[in-house]
Design an enzyme around this catalytic site. Structure first.
Site, PDB file in Angstrom:
ATOM      1  N   TYR A   1      58.014  39.587  23.208  1.00 27.83           N
ATOM      2  CA  TYR A   1      59.071  39.752  24.225  1.00 27.83           C
ATOM      3  C   TYR A   1      60.313  40.311  23.538  1.00 27.83           C
ATOM      4  O   TYR A   1      60.188  41.217  22.710  1.00 27.83           O
ATOM      5  CB  TYR A   1      59.272  38.393  24.924  1.00 27.83           C
TER       6      TYR A   1
ATOM      7  N   LYS B   1      35.206  41.158  43.113  1.00 26.52           N
ATOM      8  CA  LYS B   1      35.002  42.452  42.443  1.00 26.52           C
ATOM      9  C   LYS B   1      35.570  42.382  41.024  1.00 26.52           C
ATOM     10  O   LYS B   1      35.008  42.937  40.082  1.00 26.52           O
ATOM     11  CB  LYS B   1      35.664  43.587  43.232  1.00 26.52           C
TER      12      LYS B   1
HETATM   13  C1  LIG Z   1      29.000  45.017  48.682  1.00 22.69           C
HETATM   14  C2  LIG Z   1      30.182  45.506  49.386  1.00 22.69           C
HETATM   15  O1  LIG Z   1      31.046  46.124  48.806  1.00 22.69           O
HETATM   16  C3  LIG Z   1      30.276  45.285  50.814  1.00 22.69           C
HETATM   17  O2  LIG Z   1      29.371  44.734  51.431  1.00 22.69           O
HETATM   18  O3  LIG Z   1      31.311  45.702  51.369  1.00 22.69           O
HETATM   19 MG   LIG Z   2      32.804  46.430  49.925  1.00 22.30          MG
END
Ligand SMILES: CC(=O)C(=O)O
Ligand SMILES: [Mg+2]
Ligand SMILES: NC(=O)C1=CN([C@@H]2O[C@H](COP(=O)(O)OP(=O)(O)OC[C@H]3O[C@@H](n4cnc5c(N)ncnc54)[C@H](OP(=O)(O)O)[C@@H]3O)[C@@H](O)[C@H]2O)C=CC1
Length: 422
Positions: free
Chosen positions: A38, A93
């Site tokens: 920092y 994700k």
């Molecule tokens: C797998 C995916 O991205 C969906 O079903 O929207």
């Molecule tokens: Mg999706």
């Protein structure tokens, strides 16, 4: 509450809420450490980046960081439930990026009143990321959003529901048709759904050899035909001159069904009417267009895939986006182009034909798995995906001139521990 519902909620709630955390990569124990991390030390990389923006790759996490961005307008097959409700999927994700490709990601859920507001929001924050993965944004807005952001950003912008899904579907389809003794160039294809995933999947299947006149696409109003006057430009590309109006009409004698629409829309009667050795990709999540057990019971000759982890043949974009971004980031590609997508299709398709590693058999509690009707595509836990797809994508980026760095000297990647090189 069902056991599976309770298990899913408990998984997300405990031991701490959510699925992702942030870790430190540098020592922070002492005053000296803090003076480097920092003030005053942090000013040095600031000056270097202000002098040359490329230095952000040297002194920050930018080069291995992907933003997962949604407006929550098409969350899986659950519909438009808004940005906040999309957060578990976007965190998910991020889990997959990290687990399978060693990529750090942060999810951003945008409450935008229009596609332009969404584009402006993302464009204003794009520079600090290595790449942008757009997720669960409904059609047709997703097409305009992605195109505008590709034009405005010099990092890869990739709508996963379009291209991730299309790449995996094409790889699985080429293999499934091969096993069925058929070929894409003569297959009669019915696609239920005409949104982000469906349009991109059919476009890529056409690039891989399918004939547009052999594809019948349907939306909520039925078959997309040349007599319809309510079609947007994306659906209109797939309008065919036909008397067929319903799924019941279209499915008669079809070789292939691709479902990217909604749950339970395909019946036993539909699948009964398909050609011998039908290929059925019922890819809506979480509940497919037809229950795989009903499909198998009705048509023992079916080659069946779903988007789910709990049935054989998971045709899901998880087999694409982590590894595609890995390859793109590692050569600092400015975009993910068609050459890179096609390279990913072939890497994925070819890997399914190789012997399956013991670790995969153990993860799936199977004694054997081999190329055939129950194994048309590798599973997400197959560590070779990292090696094969990332390498193929990186090479295609270099060959097609969108890479800003040479093919990585630390490739091929054996595990996610190797992603920063030696
Ligand atoms: C797998 C995916 O991205 C969906 O079903 O929207
Ligand atoms: Mg999706
Ligand atoms: N397995 C995988 O990897 C992936 C699966 N998917 C699945 O695909 C589906 C669509 O996602 P996405 O393309 O992003 O969403 P979009 O909102 O962009 O598209 C949804 C499409 O489904 C159509 N549809 C919905 N209900 C029906 C119905 N009753 N009959 C016919 N068509 C219908 C819509 O028709 P209309 O145009 O008339 O509104 C629209 O064309 C979701 O279920 C999602 O889970 C998506 C990405 C990846």
């Amino acid at each position: 509450m069902t056991d599976s519902r309770k298990a899913a909620l408990d998984y997300h709630a405990n031991p701490i809420p959510g699925k992702l955390s942030v870790e430190l990569t540098k020592p922070t124990a002492t005053a000296r450490d803090l003076s480097l991390a920092y003030s005053p030390g942090v000013a040095e990389p600031v000056r270097e980046i202000a002098r040359d923006p490329e230095n952000a790759y040297l002194y920050t996490g930018k080069g291995n960081l992907v933003a997962v961005i949604s407006d929550g307008s098409a969350i899986l097959g659950l519909g438009n439930l808004g940005p906040l409700a999309s957060k578990p999927v976007m965190e998910g994700k991020g889990v997959l990026f990290k687990r399978f490709a060693g990529i750090n990601s942060v999810d951003i859920e945008v409450n935008a009143e229009s596609p332009q507001a969404f584009i402006d929001t993302v464009a204003r924050i794009a520079d600090t990321w290595g790449g942008i993965n757009l997720e669960d944004i409904k059609a047709p807005e997703c097409f305009e959003i992605e195109q505008a952001l590709i034009e405005q950003c010099n990092i890869p912008v990739f709508h996963d529901d379009q291209h991730g899904t299309a790449i995996v579907t094409a790889a699985g389809m080429l293999n499934a048709l091969d096993i069925a003794g058929k070929s894409l160039d003569s297959a009669r294809i019915v696609c239920l759904g005409a949104g982000a995933a469906a349009i991109a999947c059919m476009k890529l299947l056409v690039s891989c050899g399918a004939h547009p006149e052999n594809i019948v696409m349907l939306d909520r109003k039925g078959v997309i035909h040349t007599g319809r006057e309510d079609l947007n430009q994306y659906k209109a590309m797939f309008a065919v001159d036909t008397d067929k109006r319903t799924l019941d009409d279209a499915i008669d004698g079809a070789d292939v069904f691709v479902g990217l629409s909604g749950p339970g829309l395909m019946t036993a009667d539909h699948i009964r009417k398909m050609a011998p050795t039908p290929v059925v990709f019922a890819c809506t999540n979480p509940d497919p267009e037809i229950d795989p057990e009903l499909a198998r019971e009705t048509r023992p000759d079916v080659i069946m895939a779903t988007g789910r982890s709990d049935y054989p043949n998971q045709v899901n974009n998880v087999l694409g986006f982590p590894f595609i971004f890995r390859g793109a980031l590692d050569v600092r590609a400015t975009r993910i182009n068609e050459e890179m997508k096609v390279a990913a299709v072939h890497a994925l398709k070819d890997l399914a034909r190789e012997p399956v590693p013991q670790a995969v058999l153990e993860a799936y509690e199977q004694e054997s798995m081999s190329f055939g009707p129950e194994y048309i595509i590798p599973t997400p836990v197959d560590v070779r995906l990292l090696e094969r797809i990332s390498s193929a994508v990186a090479q295609a980026a270099v060959d097609s001139g969108v890479a800003r760095k040479p093919y990585p000297s630390h490739y091929p990647l054996a595990t996610v521990d190797d992603v920063y090189g030696g």
